[in-house]
Design a protein around this motif. Structure first.
Motif, PDB file in Angstrom:
ATOM      1  N   UNK A 119     -95.401  64.279 -53.450  1.00 16.55           N
ATOM      2  CA  UNK A 119     -96.202  63.590 -54.680  1.00 16.55           C
ATOM      3  C   UNK A 119     -96.104  64.182 -55.857  1.00 16.55           C
ATOM      4  N   UNK A 120     -96.020  63.477 -57.062  1.00 14.26           N
ATOM      5  CA  UNK A 120     -96.435  64.143 -58.270  1.00 14.26           C
ATOM      6  C   UNK A 120     -97.670  64.101 -58.457  1.00 14.26           C
ATOM      7  N   UNK A 121     -98.361  65.088 -57.614  1.00 16.39           N
ATOM      8  CA  UNK A 121     -99.771  65.085 -57.767  1.00 16.39           C
ATOM      9  C   UNK A 121    -100.211  66.436 -57.279  1.00 16.39           C
ATOM     10  N   UNK A 122    -101.426  66.750 -57.385  1.00 17.51           N
ATOM     11  CA  UNK A 122    -101.657  68.082 -56.666  1.00 17.51           C
ATOM     12  C   UNK A 122    -101.493  68.208 -55.307  1.00 17.51           C
ATOM     13  N   UNK A 123    -101.197  69.490 -54.933  1.00 13.62           N
ATOM     14  CA  UNK A 123    -100.746  69.582 -53.390  1.00 13.62           C
ATOM     15  C   UNK A 123    -101.859  69.167 -52.688  1.00 13.62           C
ATOM     16  N   UNK A 124    -103.273  69.408 -52.856  1.00 12.22           N
ATOM     17  CA  UNK A 124    -104.104  68.907 -51.973  1.00 12.22           C
ATOM     18  C   UNK A 124    -104.223  67.507 -51.742  1.00 12.22           C
ATOM     19  N   UNK A 125    -103.776  66.691 -52.869  1.00 13.05           N
ATOM     20  CA  UNK A 125    -103.718  65.203 -52.816  1.00 13.05           C
ATOM     21  C   UNK A 125    -102.743  64.910 -51.626  1.00 13.05           C
ATOM     22  N   UNK A 126    -101.577  65.534 -51.595  1.00 16.40           N
ATOM     23  CA  UNK A 126    -100.464  65.471 -50.422  1.00 16.40           C
ATOM     24  C   UNK A 126    -101.195  65.446 -49.237  1.00 16.40           C
ATOM     25  N   UNK A 127    -101.927  66.697 -49.186  1.00 20.32           N
ATOM     26  CA  UNK A 127    -102.730  66.754 -47.881  1.00 20.32           C
ATOM     27  C   UNK A 127    -103.280  65.712 -47.232  1.00 20.32           C
ATOM     28  N   UNK A 128    -104.192  65.174 -48.215  1.00 19.31           N
ATOM     29  CA  UNK A 128    -105.321  64.093 -47.855  1.00 19.31           C
ATOM     30  C   UNK A 128    -104.566  63.000 -47.439  1.00 19.31           C
ATOM     31  N   UNK A 129    -103.367  62.540 -48.219  1.00 20.28           N
ATOM     32  CA  UNK A 129    -102.622  61.314 -48.024  1.00 20.28           C
ATOM     33  C   UNK A 129    -102.050  61.590 -46.536  1.00 20.28           C
ATOM     34  N   UNK A 130    -101.498  62.800 -45.990  1.00 21.89           N
ATOM     35  CA  UNK A 130    -100.886  62.909 -45.035  1.00 21.89           C
ATOM     36  C   UNK A 130    -101.870  62.663 -43.698  1.00 21.89           C
ATOM     37  N   UNK A 131    -103.024  63.304 -43.921  1.00 23.75           N
ATOM     38  CA  UNK A 131    -104.235  62.978 -42.813  1.00 23.75           C
ATOM     39  C   UNK A 131    -104.431  61.571 -42.793  1.00 23.75           C
ATOM     40  N   UNK A 132    -104.478  60.970 -44.035  1.00 20.45           N
ATOM     41  CA  UNK A 132    -104.769  59.450 -43.736  1.00 20.45           C
ATOM     42  C   UNK A 132    -103.634  58.681 -43.052  1.00 20.45           C
ATOM     43  N   UNK A 133    -102.172  59.141 -43.354  1.00 18.55           N
ATOM     44  CA  UNK A 133    -101.233  58.337 -42.534  1.00 18.55           C
ATOM     45  C   UNK A 133    -101.711  58.458 -40.993  1.00 18.55           C
ATOM     46  N   UNK A 134    -101.740  59.862 -40.799  1.00 19.99           N
ATOM     47  CA  UNK A 134    -102.003  60.197 -39.097  1.00 19.99           C
ATOM     48  C   UNK A 134    -103.367  59.368 -38.760  1.00 19.99           C
ATOM     49  N   UNK A 135    -104.372  59.267 -39.452  1.00 21.56           N
ATOM     50  CA  UNK A 135    -105.511  58.544 -39.015  1.00 21.56           C
ATOM     51  C   UNK A 135    -105.254  57.137 -38.853  1.00 21.56           C
ATOM     52  N   UNK A 136    -104.479  56.746 -39.835  1.00 21.70           N
ATOM     53  CA  UNK A 136    -104.307  55.214 -39.757  1.00 21.70           C
ATOM     54  C   UNK A 136    -103.564  54.831 -38.268  1.00 21.70           C
ATOM     55  N   UNK A 137    -102.711  55.916 -37.918  1.00 22.59           N
ATOM     56  CA  UNK A 137    -102.130  55.566 -36.617  1.00 22.59           C
ATOM     57  C   UNK A 137    -102.748  56.024 -35.369  1.00 22.59           C
ATOM     58  N   UNK A 138    -103.846  56.736 -35.679  1.00 24.15           N
ATOM     59  CA  UNK A 138    -104.566  57.231 -34.501  1.00 24.15           C
ATOM     60  C   UNK A 138    -103.876  58.251 -33.883  1.00 24.15           C
ATOM     61  N   UNK A 139    -102.983  58.886 -34.611  1.00 20.62           N
ATOM     62  CA  UNK A 139    -102.250  60.081 -33.994  1.00 20.62           C
ATOM     63  C   UNK A 139    -103.159  61.442 -34.124  1.00 20.62           C
ATOM     64  N   UNK A 140    -103.738  61.475 -35.181  1.00 18.93           N
ATOM     65  CA  UNK A 140    -104.764  62.717 -35.360  1.00 18.93           C
ATOM     66  C   UNK A 140    -105.906  62.418 -36.309  1.00 18.93           C
ATOM     67  N   UNK A 141    -107.086  62.707 -35.973  1.00 21.97           N
ATOM     68  CA  UNK A 141    -108.100  62.423 -36.697  1.00 21.97           C
ATOM     69  C   UNK A 141    -108.887  63.620 -37.266  1.00 21.97           C
ATOM     70  N   UNK A 142    -109.206  63.307 -38.463  1.00 23.53           N
ATOM     71  CA  UNK A 142    -109.828  64.614 -39.222  1.00 23.53           C
ATOM     72  C   UNK A 142    -110.858  63.973 -40.395  1.00 23.53           C
ATOM     73  N   UNK A 143    -112.108  64.538 -40.228  1.00 25.05           N
ATOM     74  CA  UNK A 143    -112.925  63.860 -41.160  1.00 25.05           C
ATOM     75  C   UNK A 143    -113.301  62.393 -41.051  1.00 25.05           C
ATOM     76  N   UNK A 144    -113.859  61.777 -42.160  1.00 26.69           N
ATOM     77  CA  UNK A 144    -114.326  60.436 -41.976  1.00 26.69           C
ATOM     78  C   UNK A 144    -113.452  59.213 -42.194  1.00 26.69           C
ATOM     79  N   UNK A 145    -113.222  58.446 -41.347  1.00 30.68           N
ATOM     80  CA  UNK A 145    -112.495  57.391 -41.484  1.00 30.68           C
ATOM     81  C   UNK A 145    -113.495  56.184 -42.171  1.00 30.68           C
ATOM     82  N   UNK A 146    -112.939  55.829 -43.127  1.00 29.76           N
ATOM     83  CA  UNK A 146    -113.937  54.949 -43.948  1.00 29.76           C
ATOM     84  C   UNK A 146    -113.177  53.337 -43.799  1.00 29.76           C
ATOM     85  N   UNK A 147    -113.989  52.423 -43.327  1.00 30.37           N
ATOM     86  CA  UNK A 147    -113.696  51.114 -43.227  1.00 30.37           C
ATOM     87  C   UNK A 147    -114.432  50.340 -44.252  1.00 30.37           C
ATOM     88  N   UNK A 148    -113.741  49.806 -45.377  1.00 29.33           N
ATOM     89  CA  UNK A 148    -114.643  49.188 -46.372  1.00 29.33           C
ATOM     90  C   UNK A 148    -113.701  47.823 -46.770  1.00 29.33           C
TER      91      UNK A 148
END
Length: 374
Positions: A242-271
């Motif tokens: 991403x053309x963004x700070x690297x920590x944002x890349x990490x957060x998006x990466x984990x969100x992709x994994x969480x959405x697929x149930x491959x790896x969970x870390x932190x709070x999964x928000x349903x809203x």
């Protein structure tokens, strides 16, 4: 087969390699990577950026080593980092030798761009001597001229052939601790290339959609491309570019994994997206909660819905739920059951406290189970 087979992902079987102390491939968890964007020669700034990525949960971090000032600073960076460091090398084989000696856990190179066969052999010897893995990085934007002439344009077959050519260069020197990426900014091209490579080799694959764009556009493209491949069972480590700070890349990466149930870390928000029925400002509430709950690493779920249409149903499936009610009174659910009401004042602080308490409860239960198993 699980009780919900539509959620099952049958992961491609790959060889496992080690990037420092992090396993990649085989039955190891899919890891999340990013890359620093500070001058590597500025060790203090680079280490500071690495710290922020570590807090976001990164598993592996890549730093660019274009010159001797960068490789000179690499030793201090490696020593300060809590995660393995990958040295990004282009063309200058001596930078690869210096990076390996400085403690890099992995060298990102294209063996064909390093130069003569003897130079490739030198890099392999340095990697073996220092316990380095190698990541072959094929990119649609920098394909070899002969492949462009052969195929006329970057295409899946060209990317796969390039990758296999590079793999052979390493195998000819009896080096097998490698992973491979075949990246493109075109989602269709990248996905097709990875599918072809997955059939042609058993090595671990590093997924990414290169030059994906800014935070929103790049997140969408990366989620489609990386998410599709992971859903197919392809991929052992990912980097969201991403053309963004690297920590944002990490957060998006984990969100992709969480959405697929491959790896969970932190709070999964349903809203919910909110509407005129909402009992509180859902959008601002979710934004604030996501910011304030970034420190939670324990996998758990939180539902935040503005009204009672879908709120109770979603709350039954989450650890903690919040549903908007009338007259500023909102219902809180714990473990799927109605628990108590909360008014607007102090609502966010209250939910944060509940999430922190639930995370501590889960961690204590996990520790007790671990002790009992021993």
């Amino acid at each position: 087969m699980s009780i919900r087979p539509w959620r099952d992902i049958h992961r491609r079987q790959s060889r496992q390699i080690m990037v420092g102390n992090v396993p990649v491939g085989g039955d190891a968890p899919v890891t999340v990577q990013t890359m620093t964007n500070t001058p590597t020669s500025d060790a203090a700034a680079t280490i500071d950026q690495i710290r922020r990525c570590e807090e976001a949960g990164v598993d592996i971090i890549r730093v660019s080593c274009p010159d001797t000032d960068s490789t000179a600073a690499l030793g201090a960076i490696v020593r300060a980092s809590n995660v393995p460091i990958v040295a990004d090398i282009h063309f200058h084989y001596k930078r690869a030798l210096e990076a390996a000696d400085a403690g890099a856990a992995c060298l990102r190179i294209n063996p064909g761009n390093i130069g003569s066969n003897e130079r490739v052999a030198e890099v392999v010897r340095a990697a073996k001597a220092n316990g380095c893995a190698i990541r072959i990085g094929v990119n649609a934007g920098s394909l070899e001229k002969d492949l462009l002439e052969k195929y006329g344009e970057p295409c899946p077959e060209a990317l796969v052939e390039s990758a296999l050519d590079h793999i052979k260069l390493l195998q000819d020197h009896d080096f097998h601790e490698y992973k491979v990426a075949v990246k493109a900014s075109d989602v269709f091209l990248a996905v097709a290339a990875y599918q072809g490579l997955a059939e042609a080799t058993d090595c671990p694959l590093h997924l990414g959609i290169t030059e994906a764009g800014g935070l929103i556009g790049g997140t969408v493209k990366s989620s489609i491309g990386i998410g599709s491949l992971l859903w197919f069972g392809i991929g052992d480590t990912i980097r969201v570019s991403l053309s963004a700070e690297p920590e944002e890349e990490v957060r998006v990466g984990f969100e992709i994994l969480k959405a697929l149930g491959i790896r969970n870390r932190g709070v999964r928000v349903v809203s919910c997206p909110s509407c005129a029925r909402q009992g509180f400002d859902v959008i601002r509430t979710v934004q604030t909660l996501e910011e304030r709950l970034q420190h939670i690493r324990t996998p758990m779920s939180l539902s935040v819905l503005g009204c009672v249409v879908n709120g109770p149903g979603e709350a039954r499936e989450t650890d903690i739920g919040l549903t908007g009610g009338g007259a500023g009174k909102h219902m809180v659910y714990l473990s799927g059951m109605t628990s108590h009401t909360i008014d607007d004042a102090g609502m966010i602080d209250h939910i944060v406290t509940l999430v922190e308490a639930k995370a501590a409860e889960i961690e204590a239960a996990n520790e007790a189970a671990k002790i009992a198993a021993e």
